[in-house]
Design a protein around this motif. Sequence first.
Motif, mmCIF file in Angstrom:
data_model
loop_
_atom_site.group_PDB
_atom_site.id
_atom_site.type_symbol
_atom_site.label_atom_id
_atom_site.label_comp_id
_atom_site.label_asym_id
_atom_site.label_seq_id
_atom_site.Cartn_x
_atom_site.Cartn_y
_atom_site.Cartn_z
ATOM 1 N N ASN A 204 0.813 -1.214 0.000
ATOM 2 C CA ASN A 204 0.000 0.000 0.000
ATOM 3 C C ASN A 204 0.847 1.265 0.000
ATOM 4 O O ASN A 204 0.471 2.256 -0.614
ATOM 5 C CB ASN A 204 -0.913 0.002 1.224
ATOM 6 N N PHE A 205 1.975 1.235 0.713
ATOM 7 C CA PHE A 205 2.709 2.501 0.785
ATOM 8 C C PHE A 205 3.372 2.849 -0.545
ATOM 9 O O PHE A 205 3.633 4.016 -0.818
ATOM 10 C CB PHE A 205 3.706 2.536 1.956
ATOM 11 N N ARG A 207 1.794 2.245 -3.388
ATOM 12 C CA ARG A 207 0.651 2.846 -4.087
ATOM 13 C C ARG A 207 0.511 4.318 -3.678
ATOM 14 O O ARG A 207 0.308 5.190 -4.523
ATOM 15 C CB ARG A 207 -0.622 2.072 -3.738
ATOM 16 N N THR A 208 0.673 4.582 -2.366
ATOM 17 C CA THR A 208 0.613 5.971 -1.903
ATOM 18 C C THR A 208 1.699 6.807 -2.568
ATOM 19 O O THR A 208 1.429 7.912 -3.057
ATOM 20 C CB THR A 208 0.801 6.034 -0.372
ATOM 21 N N ARG A 210 3.175 6.374 -5.353
ATOM 22 C CA ARG A 210 2.859 6.629 -6.768
ATOM 23 C C ARG A 210 1.742 7.649 -6.883
ATOM 24 O O ARG A 210 1.771 8.508 -7.758
ATOM 25 C CB ARG A 210 2.457 5.323 -7.459
ATOM 26 N N ALA A 211 0.738 7.544 -5.987
ATOM 27 C CA ALA A 211 -0.391 8.483 -6.022
ATOM 28 C C ALA A 211 0.089 9.902 -5.749
ATOM 29 O O ALA A 211 -0.559 10.868 -6.135
ATOM 30 C CB ALA A 211 -1.440 8.077 -5.000
ATOM 31 N N LYS A 212 1.234 10.031 -5.080
ATOM 32 C CA LYS A 212 1.762 11.351 -4.782
ATOM 33 C C LYS A 212 2.429 11.974 -5.997
ATOM 34 O O LYS A 212 2.846 13.125 -5.953
ATOM 35 C CB LYS A 212 2.801 11.258 -3.650
ATOM 36 N N GLY A 213 2.560 11.185 -7.053
ATOM 37 C CA GLY A 213 3.165 11.726 -8.264
ATOM 38 C C GLY A 213 4.678 11.803 -8.208
ATOM 39 O O GLY A 213 5.294 12.590 -8.915
ATOM 40 N N LEU A 214 5.294 10.967 -7.371
ATOM 41 C CA LEU A 214 6.755 10.967 -7.316
ATOM 42 C C LEU A 214 7.292 10.255 -8.551
ATOM 43 O O LEU A 214 6.686 9.307 -9.032
ATOM 44 C CB LEU A 214 7.245 10.225 -6.072
ATOM 45 N N LYS A 222 13.694 5.474 -2.808
ATOM 46 C CA LYS A 222 13.432 6.057 -1.494
ATOM 47 C C LYS A 222 12.393 5.247 -0.709
ATOM 48 O O LYS A 222 12.523 5.074 0.494
ATOM 49 C CB LYS A 222 12.957 7.502 -1.673
ATOM 50 N N HIS A 223 11.367 4.779 -1.393
ATOM 51 C CA HIS A 223 10.275 4.138 -0.658
ATOM 52 C C HIS A 223 10.374 2.618 -0.639
ATOM 53 O O HIS A 223 10.083 1.982 0.362
ATOM 54 C CB HIS A 223 8.924 4.563 -1.236
ATOM 55 N N ARG A 226 14.575 0.323 0.694
ATOM 56 C CA ARG A 226 14.965 0.060 2.087
ATOM 57 C C ARG A 226 14.130 -1.059 2.690
ATOM 58 O O ARG A 226 14.648 -1.916 3.405
ATOM 59 C CB ARG A 226 14.833 1.327 2.916
ATOM 60 N N ALA A 227 12.842 -1.061 2.370
ATOM 61 C CA ALA A 227 11.991 -2.137 2.884
ATOM 62 C C ALA A 227 12.370 -3.467 2.236
ATOM 63 O O ALA A 227 12.382 -4.500 2.893
ATOM 64 C CB ALA A 227 10.531 -1.810 2.618
ATOM 65 N N MET B 54 -6.167 7.584 -11.652
ATOM 66 C CA MET B 54 -4.875 7.892 -11.036
ATOM 67 C C MET B 54 -3.727 7.136 -11.709
ATOM 68 O O MET B 54 -2.568 7.290 -11.321
ATOM 69 C CB MET B 54 -4.895 7.511 -9.551
ATOM 70 N N ASN B 83 2.401 12.099 -13.537
ATOM 71 C CA ASN B 83 2.999 12.617 -12.310
ATOM 72 C C ASN B 83 2.918 14.132 -12.193
ATOM 73 O O ASN B 83 3.100 14.680 -11.115
ATOM 74 C CB ASN B 83 4.461 12.162 -12.188
ATOM 75 N N ARG B 86 -0.942 13.793 -10.606
ATOM 76 C CA ARG B 86 -1.161 13.031 -9.371
ATOM 77 C C ARG B 86 -0.436 13.676 -8.197
ATOM 78 O O ARG B 86 0.726 14.059 -8.325
ATOM 79 C CB ARG B 86 -0.592 11.612 -9.479
ATOM 80 N N GLY B 87 -1.122 13.744 -7.083
ATOM 81 C CA GLY B 87 -0.507 14.301 -5.879
ATOM 82 C C GLY B 87 -0.450 15.806 -5.930
ATOM 83 O O GLY B 87 -0.096 16.460 -4.956
ATOM 84 N N PHE B 94 -6.389 6.719 0.781
ATOM 85 C CA PHE B 94 -6.743 5.303 0.696
ATOM 86 C C PHE B 94 -7.374 4.788 1.978
ATOM 87 O O PHE B 94 -7.363 5.441 3.015
ATOM 88 C CB PHE B 94 -5.513 4.479 0.334
ATOM 89 N N THR B 99 -1.220 0.914 6.699
ATOM 90 C CA THR B 99 -0.185 0.435 5.783
ATOM 91 C C THR B 99 0.088 1.402 4.643
ATOM 92 O O THR B 99 0.887 1.112 3.768
ATOM 93 C CB THR B 99 -0.593 -0.918 5.166
ATOM 94 N N ALA B 100 -0.601 2.563 4.643
ATOM 95 C CA ALA B 100 -0.487 3.444 3.481
ATOM 96 C C ALA B 100 0.720 4.376 3.549
ATOM 97 O O ALA B 100 1.048 5.023 2.568
ATOM 98 C CB ALA B 100 -1.763 4.260 3.314
ATOM 99 N N THR B 102 4.890 4.952 4.252
ATOM 100 C CA THR B 102 6.141 4.198 4.177
ATOM 101 C C THR B 102 6.731 4.063 5.581
ATOM 102 O O THR B 102 7.007 5.070 6.229
ATOM 103 C CB THR B 102 7.126 4.916 3.252
ATOM 104 N N HIS B 104 9.586 3.273 6.911
ATOM 105 C CA HIS B 104 10.934 3.663 7.316
ATOM 106 C C HIS B 104 11.242 5.139 7.052
ATOM 107 O O HIS B 104 12.382 5.556 7.190
ATOM 108 C CB HIS B 104 11.975 2.770 6.634
ATOM 109 N N HIS B 118 6.387 18.728 -6.567
ATOM 110 C CA HIS B 118 5.419 19.418 -7.431
ATOM 111 C C HIS B 118 5.574 20.932 -7.448
ATOM 112 O O HIS B 118 5.280 21.566 -8.441
ATOM 113 C CB HIS B 118 3.992 19.084 -6.988
#
Lengths: 307, 324
Positions: A204-205, A207-208, A210-214, A222-223, A226-227, B54, B83, B86-87, B94, B99-100, B102, B104, B118
């Motif tokens: 899910n994170f 997806r978040t 990507r939804a942020k437009g990074l 970055k996301h 590391r995981a 999206m 991109n 989005r955002g 969500f 879990t949404a 990150t 770390h 942006h």
Amino acid sequence: MGSYALRRLIGVVPTLLVIITVAFFMIRVAPGGPFDIERTLPPEIEANIKAAYDLDKPLVVQYIKYLGGVLTGDFGPSYKYKDFTVAELIGAGFPVSLKLGASAMLIALVLGVTLGTVAALRQNSALDYAVMTVAMTGIALPNFVIAPLLALVFGIYLSLLPVAGWSDGGMADMVLPVTAMALPYIAYIARLTRGSMIEVLRSNFIRTARAKGLPEHRVVTKHALRAALLPVVSFLGPATAGIITGSVVIEQIFQVPGIGRYFVQGALNRDYTLVMGVVIFYATLIMVLNLVVDLLYAVLDPRVRYK
Amino acid sequence: MAVIDIRNLEVGFDTPEGKVQAVNGINLSVDRGECIGIVGESGSGKSQTFMAAMGLLARNGTARGEILFQGEQILGLGSRALNRIRGNAMSMIFQDPMTALTPHLRIGDQLTEVLTTHKGLGKRAAAARAVAMLEQVRIPEPARRMRQYPHELSGGMRQRVMIAMALLCEPELLIADEPTTALDVTVQAQVLSLMRDLKDRLNTALVLITHDLGVVAGLADRVMVMYAGLVVEEGPVETIFTDPRHPYTQGLLNSMPRIDRAGEERLTAIPGQPPNLQRLPSGCAFRPRCAYAFERCEQERPELEDIAPGRRKACHRERLEAVS
């Protein structure tokens, strides 16, 4: 975290004691001794030599004397490389072994993680299948098979690199042994990274993110990375142990004057003190590196806290 | 001009068992400052419609049709082009705040990267904006939260962080996919009132995807009810609640406890199961579960038709009288 590390370090002591004890009596079980040579020595001289090294005393007395020496940092003289103490031999061999092992580990990490990530991002593509096929081969072939093959192809057929030896410890001498050591670990790490990266990319994170437009490279580095590295870090403990024990074989095959070769020579020559010294050194190294790996885990994942 | 205008959207997924059609050609548009509630059971295609907008469909998903965002066709754009939007002008919240985020990365990093990406802000300016936004979503001690990791925050707090993150660039359109489903009831109410405030203040178009009609009643201006990838009824929120025209909408309302009718009637469940999207029944997809079905429902799929100004339904029945 500091007190956790300290407690783990103290825990090394009893483990080492067990290792020393088992190793000490096990080498003595092997037939023969350090001064057995084809032309037998006159009994008086042999008795003299044995007395000089305390080998005429009961085994338990030798054990206690040895332990006492180890406690004061004295690993005794080598029986075979006369005029050298065990500490001197390890001190001479370690930089060479470290250079080999650290290079192999670094290459395995960088290449393994990169290949695994690329394969995960192109899941089920030709590239993915190619990487995974090569990785499977790398895992299936033991390094004592890879090493002579490399020497045969690059040393003899192509004459590109020295078959063996360590004239100055330069690049040319290092390529083949480092490659032979690193290949299986590149393969393992690539497979591990690919698997965990595929799983993380579905989370899910991500997806978040990507939804942020990074940008995609930011999402991955970055996301996700590391995981995805957590299982790789857990594998680093056994991997370092594997690289160390693997170096015993590799150094012997490529005639590299590192600790691994002393270990093999020491065992063949019944050079009791040398073998013991290397065993203690390896054991300590592996335990300390495992501690480092566990601490690294906490750095990567802030949810992990050691108390 | 509508903020988002979706035309004839179809979304399908390739699975080992064949193609699954999740969205079967829906039309919808949302205006500035408007809140539209999308209601339906799991698998009705309500989330996938906006996942397609999206660009977040699963790898095996494909979408056809048109999605115009402020007049620009965005369906089928690559991630690089998407991109920009989005955002930024369009953002999404969500369902599962646990879990949404990150795990770390610090909350601060996850918030500021939206602004640095942006809006080209520097680290400090971005951090100041992020703290201000955390304050707006009523997070206490925002400066301290910025340095914390997600696991150090409660679920309600994390969802507020998600909302703050989505609002940082002051989007034209905010899509909230089940924003309160994973939260405690008391926290749900707080998050909903927060969203109502923010919508009014920022005049953002809001799409509220939910299976909870209570959430819709409190927030939405207009409701769209989806079933098996199709819109079955649409209208202003008051009329949908007082005068449902589609049997499915009626069933949803009857299955919901209502404080204004406590004790008057028993809750009733809609019989049967949501349909298998690979083998939809002939005619109307709701027919096997419908108490009002007759022959025509089997032969012909009802089209979505205007029944009153601003109201549409897809049902062959003129009125919903009980059938014996």
